[in-house]
Structure formats: C-alpha cells, structure tokens
Design a protein around this motif. Structure first.
Motif, PDB file in Angstrom:
ATOM      1  N   PRO A 621       0.810  -1.228   0.000  1.00 41.73           N
ATOM      2  CA  PRO A 621       0.000   0.000   0.000  1.00 41.73           C
ATOM      3  C   PRO A 621       0.838   1.270   0.000  1.00 41.73           C
ATOM      4  O   PRO A 621       0.309   2.364  -0.224  1.00 41.73           O
ATOM      5  CB  PRO A 621      -0.812  -0.123   1.291  1.00 41.73           C
ATOM      6  N   GLN A 622       2.125   1.138   0.257  1.00 47.02           N
ATOM      7  CA  GLN A 622       3.010   2.302   0.234  1.00 47.02           C
ATOM      8  C   GLN A 622       3.719   2.355  -1.120  1.00 47.02           C
ATOM      9  O   GLN A 622       4.385   1.414  -1.521  1.00 47.02           O
ATOM     10  CB  GLN A 622       4.038   2.223   1.361  1.00 47.02           C
ATOM     11  N   LEU A 623       3.553   3.472  -1.822  1.00 46.13           N
ATOM     12  CA  LEU A 623       4.143   3.640  -3.138  1.00 46.13           C
ATOM     13  C   LEU A 623       5.427   4.438  -2.993  1.00 46.13           C
ATOM     14  O   LEU A 623       5.422   5.524  -2.403  1.00 46.13           O
ATOM     15  CB  LEU A 623       3.174   4.342  -4.083  1.00 46.13           C
ATOM     16  N   GLY A 639      -7.394  11.692  -0.251  1.00 47.46           N
ATOM     17  CA  GLY A 639      -8.804  11.439   0.027  1.00 47.46           C
ATOM     18  C   GLY A 639      -9.587  10.963  -1.178  1.00 47.46           C
ATOM     19  O   GLY A 639     -10.733  10.536  -1.048  1.00 47.46           O
ATOM     20  N   GLN A 640      -8.975  11.014  -2.349  1.00 44.74           N
ATOM     21  CA  GLN A 640      -9.647  10.594  -3.578  1.00 44.74           C
ATOM     22  C   GLN A 640      -9.614   9.072  -3.693  1.00 44.74           C
ATOM     23  O   GLN A 640      -8.649   8.426  -3.318  1.00 44.74           O
ATOM     24  CB  GLN A 640      -8.952  11.221  -4.784  1.00 44.74           C
ATOM     25  N   ALA A 665      -7.187  -0.853  -5.619  1.00 34.36           N
ATOM     26  CA  ALA A 665      -8.231   0.150  -5.468  1.00 34.36           C
ATOM     27  C   ALA A 665      -8.305   0.580  -4.010  1.00 34.36           C
ATOM     28  O   ALA A 665      -8.059  -0.208  -3.098  1.00 34.36           O
ATOM     29  CB  ALA A 665      -9.572  -0.419  -5.922  1.00 34.36           C
ATOM     30  N   GLY A 666      -8.639   1.849  -3.782  1.00 34.73           N
ATOM     31  CA  GLY A 666      -8.760   2.344  -2.421  1.00 34.73           C
ATOM     32  C   GLY A 666      -8.694   3.855  -2.367  1.00 34.73           C
ATOM     33  O   GLY A 666      -8.814   4.537  -3.391  1.00 34.73           O
ATOM     34  N   THR A 667      -8.497   4.363  -1.169  1.00 31.70           N
ATOM     35  CA  THR A 667      -8.401   5.807  -0.950  1.00 31.70           C
ATOM     36  C   THR A 667      -6.934   6.196  -0.858  1.00 31.70           C
ATOM     37  O   THR A 667      -6.177   5.609  -0.085  1.00 31.70           O
ATOM     38  CB  THR A 667      -9.130   6.204   0.347  1.00 31.70           C
ATOM     39  N   GLN A 688      -5.185   3.320   1.142  1.00 31.22           N
ATOM     40  CA  GLN A 688      -5.955   2.537   2.110  1.00 31.22           C
ATOM     41  C   GLN A 688      -6.896   1.655   1.304  1.00 31.22           C
ATOM     42  O   GLN A 688      -7.822   2.137   0.647  1.00 31.22           O
ATOM     43  CB  GLN A 688      -6.755   3.432   3.055  1.00 31.22           C
ATOM     44  N   GLU A 689      -6.603   0.356   1.304  1.00 30.56           N
ATOM     45  CA  GLU A 689      -7.320  -0.568   0.433  1.00 30.56           C
ATOM     46  C   GLU A 689      -8.783  -0.674   0.822  1.00 30.56           C
ATOM     47  O   GLU A 689      -9.152  -0.607   2.010  1.00 30.56           O
ATOM     48  CB  GLU A 689      -6.663  -1.945   0.495  1.00 30.56           C
TER      49      GLU A 689
END
Length: 695
Positions: A621-623, A639-640, A665-667, A688-689
């Motif tokens: 989850p960390q890019l 937040g998108q 997919a996630g926020t 955030q998945e």
C-alpha cells in the motif's frame, strides 16, 4: 590556412567536454570549461586550462543558461564556443546571442539551425529539395484535436514526435486510436520539459525499420562531403544503445555500394539546401525489407554521440580524421582540403554506451559514487574509451545517465564485435549500477551477431534476456571483500568478532569477554547481507587458536530461498573485482556487478519482519519512487478514491519520466507535490485498500 582560435569555451559537461578539450589541447588552443555547482570536481573541469562556474546543479540555471555562458566567454577571453551535444548545441537563440556578442559558434549557421532545428520545418524543407520523407502530418501549431483528426488519414501504427530536440525524448509509438489521447499528453509533457517546446507531429510508423545516419562536413565555401553511414538501429525507448559503422545492411546488400552513394547524395543535398557549415548528421529511416527505400527523419546540427565510430573507419587519402578538429577549422574559416573522391572506409567500428542504470529494474536511472574504476582497456589494440569518470566521482540525478563510451575497431565486423565484448568484460565501474552486462548480452545475441537489426529488436529480445542473479558465491565473497588482507574467511570472521590479534597476557573472565566465547566449540560467526531483492545469511565455522579463527575456508550461505549452500572460499577473490564503502561491498566480474549491504542485527530483523508481512499482502500500500528525481505530475488528491492501474504521479530524472500507478483500489494519500525532489525508495503516496463487504 586561416589562423585558429587562441581560446575556446566548451559549453558542455561529461565525456563530450573531455573529448573536445583533448582536441583543443592537440591544436594548441587554450580551453575553458564551464560547470555547475554539482560538477565542481568533475573531470572536464580538471582537464581544461581554466574553468568558470555558471550556476546551480539544475541545468536550466547553468548549462542551459545562455546569459551565464556568454558572461563566462567574456570573462575568460574565449573567442569561440564548442557546444558539444545536447544542452545548447542546437539552440538558435544561443547561436544568435554568441553572434551578437562577437563570439564564434563552432557549429552551423543561423539558417541551418533555424530550418533543421525544427522537425516539422526541416521535413517540409528537404521534401521541397527532393529528399524522400515519411508520410505524416507536420504543420506548426497542431493541437491534440488536430492530430487526433489527422491520424486515420495517416494510418496506424503512428509515431508521435516532438518538433524540437532529439535523442528519442517524447517519442511515442501508438498502435490504436484509443491510445492516442494519453500518448499525446505524455509526449507534450516530456517535450516541454526537455526542450521548452511541446509542438508535436505525426508520422507513419515504418515496419521493420532501421535507423541509418550519414555524417557530413560542410565549409563556408559551399563544399559538402559525406563520410559514410552509421547503423543506429539498436535502440531502447528511441535512445541509441549500440552504434556501428558502416551499416551491415549496406555491407551485405548486393547493391550496397550504390545505396550508400544514394544515401550520401541525399544527405549532402539536405545539407546544401541550408548552406550547412561544420559537422552534421542526416538521419534516415530505412526499410529492413527494402534497403533501397529510405526516408529523411531529421538533421542533427551538431556532433553526434556516436561520432567515434566514423572517426575510426573513415580515411581521407588514407589518413584518419578528427571531426572536432574539422569543426574548429571550418569555424575559423578554413576550407575543406579534400573532396568526396578522397574519402574511403576501412574496417568496422562498434560503439557501446555505458549508462548509470539498472537493466534488471526496467533500466531505471541510477545514482551513486564511483568507488572503483578501471578503463585500462583503452590501451588494447583497436579499443577507444571516451569517458569523464574518475574514482570518487558522484553521479547525480541532475543530468543524462550516460557515463562513457567504449568503441572497438576491427578489420571486419566480427572482429570489431569480439573486441568490443572483451573490452566491456574488462571495463570496470563499481559503486553504482551500470548496463555493461546488458550490453554484452546484446552483443552476443544471434541476430546482432548476424547484423539482422531493426529499431524494435531490443524490445523483442528484452523479455528473454537472462541477467545474472546474485548467488551464494557472491555472498560468500562479501565478508572477505571488506578486508582483503586476511588469508581466510575465518580470519575475517574472527576480526569482525573481536578475536584478531595476540591474546592478552591474562585473559579476562569468560563472562567479561565480547567475542562470543563459550564452552566447547566456538560460536559460528554469522553475518547478514542484503542485495536487491534477496538477503543472504553467511555463517563461518572454525576452531579458535592463538587468538584467531582457523577454519577450512568453507562458508555456509542460507536465506536465498534455495536452501543452505556450502561454498569454498579458496580463490574466490581472484574471480572478482571488489571495493567497499562503509558496510557496503561492490563486486564485479565480466561486466556483471552487484551491491551487497551488511546488515546489523536491527536492520536484519526489520527486513525479516517486512518480508513476513509482504508474504501476506497482495500489494504494497506504500508507493515509493523507484529513482531519485523531480515530481512532474500529480493526478490525484489526498482522500480521492482510485482504481488499480490509475496513474497517480510521475517522477522525472536523467531525462526519463517514470509513472507511479496504483497497485490496488482504495483511498489515496499523496505525500508530494509537483516540483518536489524525491529520493530513491522514498514513499510518495499510500493507499488505504477497500475493505470487502462483510468484513
């Protein structure tokens, strides 16, 4: 013969600046280097007779700063400027500013720069002079809508090309209408960043194309000659990788000599149409299936990176020539003292570009410090090295990642390729990743060996290339390479464990010792080493005697996903070049190299925990940024909600843009902004998945 200049300023950096300075020295001309603050200790600065700092590390504030270069000329007394290639070498405003200041530009005239510096204008101009051009649309000021509307009439596949600049920057292949809008946006962004001009045009993408260019020289008295052709078809992302002269396509074709003459005549016609002066290159796209069918692509109004292969094969009345020398002589007003009949080709030459990049990681640009360097292959028969490298030189993300060029001449193509391969095998750069192993794999490819080339060959071959993987042997060498003085790995283990040296007269009590003493056999010494994507645990066992560990020289390596392996230490160091910086060891052998980092207990534990966590996760989850560079695009806001595969942002370094996409997919949370400098492996965003329903 006209008198030459007393002082010439070289408005460039790196290997081309060093190469130009060498010719100026041979002509007895005083050289002036310019440099940014990042290049204060660079080799071209040291080799010039004098040097002037012209600005900060960013090229826009230094090497691309026309006013700063003009001031440096005036301060140093330079009568002329050699621009090298890249930067301001084809900049019309720069040539005009020099002219206005009474300083000679060692390059073409204003007319040639104006016409040939714009791909749209040059294509239309040479077409009017009878030079064949690729079908397409090339008009100034075309919007994305204009280009999308014109595309069906040209036909797919298409090639998007920026009107300004070169080097493949901003060029994009498009195979279907659905790809075109996004490809145009990317091409405009890269063109604007690289050249300050986002004008684009479209061409038909020629199937099975070969990239063949012709070197020309023109003087101020109207004489133009060509110096044969170069084959530049081995490209990746439209960037040349290996070049050679002459082209094997023409050498092998039954009517190759006639085609060579036609190509040369077309190149001379293009140059003569703008009264070209100095050294230049006319580039053609040639059908692999029909060598006698060729189309004008562009004219480079400067020296080319690959000019050494021409210098190594061209003979003028039996003698070699120096293209930089002729650039200087023509700019000083001399006439060419030979005609086309005096030009001949002898043997074959091949050049490989050495880049700071990581082929196993998608050829991402790399940074680092040169901790070991051996360029002695330049002393071999038929081998030449153009380089700006030095021990201790820091390679930053500010400039192009090309480090050096290795060139080899042979009596025929087979000998040239063999000599180049052997030169690369013994050319050593440690401290940062390079593409040397990849170059050797490419040279060994059967299609390359046979001369069956095209501009798409590398893209087809890459998936099947077998890059050498780190093995137990390299992990076994690593502890020894930290200190090559001991005669066995066991002694290294002992030294790192605090046991080396003569025992104290009265040994301390066992519980006060720090060397791992225990009853029975000594505790095996253990260290952990991290390489890209792998971690190896090295264990050395042996008997303690007279204060040192005395063992059989056999180590056990585990943690590689393939079970523990015993590796004999005998003679291992003879197979490798090595250097170390702190607790990092760099190993190299035959063009292959690797970086191994010694991990202390805390770092090793953290890596183990991260590995366990990764095994349970489908995606991170960390890019992280895969390279140091500048954030050029941010497409999402904190937040998108995003979908897997969405492009979140882009990072640019060393003239390369890398897109970072959402793995799930996630926020999203974005941690950087456009213009921010990031480090390699820095977290730039996180996701955030989505939580599945019912959980």
């Amino acid at each position: 013969m006209s008198p030459l200049f007393d002082t010439v300023l070289v408005a460039n950096r790196g290997e081309i600046a060093c190469r130009v300075i060498a010719t100026l020295r041979s002509l007895g001309i005083r050289s002036v280097a310019v440099y940014s603050t990042a290049d204060a200790g660079a080799r071209h600065v040291r080799e010039a007779d004098t040097a002037v700092c012209i600005g900060p590390a960013a090229a826009t504030g230094s090497y691309l700063n026309i006013d700063a270069v003009i001031v440096a000329c005036q301060a140093s007394g330079a009568q002329a400027v050699h621009p090298g290639y890249g930067f301001l070498s084809e900049n019309l405003a720069f040539a005009q500013a020099l002219s206005d200041a009474g300083i000679t530009f060692i390059g073409p005239n204003i007319e040639a720069l104006n016409v040939m510096g714009d791909k749209i204008r040059s294509k239309n101009h040479v077409a009017a002079a009878g030079v064949p051009v690729v079908p397409g649309i090339s008009e100034p000021g075309l919007s994305d809508a204009d280009l999308i509307a014109a595309a069906p009439g040209i036909g797919y596949p298409l090639l998007i090309k920026p009107s300004a600049g070169g080097g493949g920057k901003g060029m994009v292949n498009v195979f279907s209408p659905g790809e075109l809008p996004a490809a145009l946006a990317t091409a405009r962004r890269v063109a604007a960043s690289s050249f300050g001009d986002d004008t684009l045009f479209l061409e038909r993408l020629v199937a099975n194309p070969r990239h063949i260019e012709v070197q020309i020289l023109g003087d101020t008295f109207g004489a133009v000659v060509h110096l044969g052709e170069r084959e530049c078809s081995l490209q990746r992302r439209h960037q040349k990788v290996i070049e050679e002269a002459p082209s094997p396509l023409l050498t092998d074709a039954p009517d190759g000599a006639a085609i060579r003459a036609r190509l040369g005549a077309a190149a001379c016609a293009a140059a003569a149409s703008v009264n070209y002066t100095g050294a230049g290159t006319v580039e053609f796209i040639v059908s692999n299936d029909a060598p006698d069918e060729f189309f004008f692509m562009e004219m480079n109004t400067r020296l080319q990176v690959e000019h050494p292969v021409t210098e190594m094969v061209v003979r003028v009345s039996g003698e070699s020539l120096d293209l930089v020398e002729w650039q200087v002589r023509i700019a000083a007003g001399e006439a060419l003292d030979f005609d086309q009949d005096a030009v001949s080709l002898e043997g074959h030459a091949t050049e490989a570009r050495v880049y700071a990049e990581n082929p196993a990681e998608g050829f991402l640009p790399a940074t680092g410090t040169v901790v070991a360097l051996d360029e002695s292959v330049a002393g071999r028969e038929g081998v030449r090295v153009d380089s700006s490298l030095m021990d201790g030189l820091e390679i930053s993300a500010n400039y192009d990642p090309m480090l050096a060029k290795v060139i080899a001449w042979g009596a025929d193509r087979a000998q040239s390729l063999s000599r180049l391969d052997q030169a690369l095998a013994h050319y050593l750069v440690l401290g940062l990743p390079t593409n040397i192993e990849y170059l050797r794999l490419l040279l060994a490819d059967p299609h390359v060996q046979a001369g069956h080339l095209d501009t798409n060959l590398i893209e087809r071959k890459l998936p099947g290339m077998k890059f050498r993987a780190i093995s137990a042997k390299e992990y076994a060498v690593a502890p020894w390479a930290l200190d090559a003085k001991p005669t066995s790995l066991a002694q290294v283990a002992a030294r790192q464990a605090g046991q080396a040296g003569a025992p104290a007269a009265e040994p301390p009590r066992p519980w006060e010792r720090s060397d791992g003493w225990r009853l029975g056999e000594p505790e095996p010494w253990r260290s952990v080493w991290a390489a890209p994507g792998r971690t190896g645990v090295v264990t050395v066992s042996g008997n303690r005697g007279r204060g040192v560990m005395e063992g059989p020289g056999v180590v056990n390596v585990s943690g590689l996903g393939e079970g523990p392996q015993e590796v004999s230490a005998d003679g291992l160091l003879n197979d490798y070049h090595f250097a170390h910086q702190g607790d990092t060891v760099f190993l190299g052998s035959g063009g292959w190299s690797v970086e191994l980092v010694h991990l202390d207990r805390d770092a090793a534990t953290a890596r183990m925990i991260a590995g366990l966590q990764r095994a349970d996760a489908a995606a991170d989850p960390q890019l992280r940024s895969p390279m140091p560079g500048t954030v050029t695009v941010v497409n999402a806001a904190t937040g998108q909600r995003v979908e897997a595969g969405d492009v979140l942002l882009a990072v640019e370094a060393m003239k390369m843009e890398h897109q970072i996409v959402a793995p799930m997919a996630g926020t999203v949370h974005i941690g950087v902004a456009v213009g921010v400098l990031v480090k390699a492996d820095q977290i730039v965003a996180s996701i955030q998945e989505d939580t599945p329903e019912g959980e």
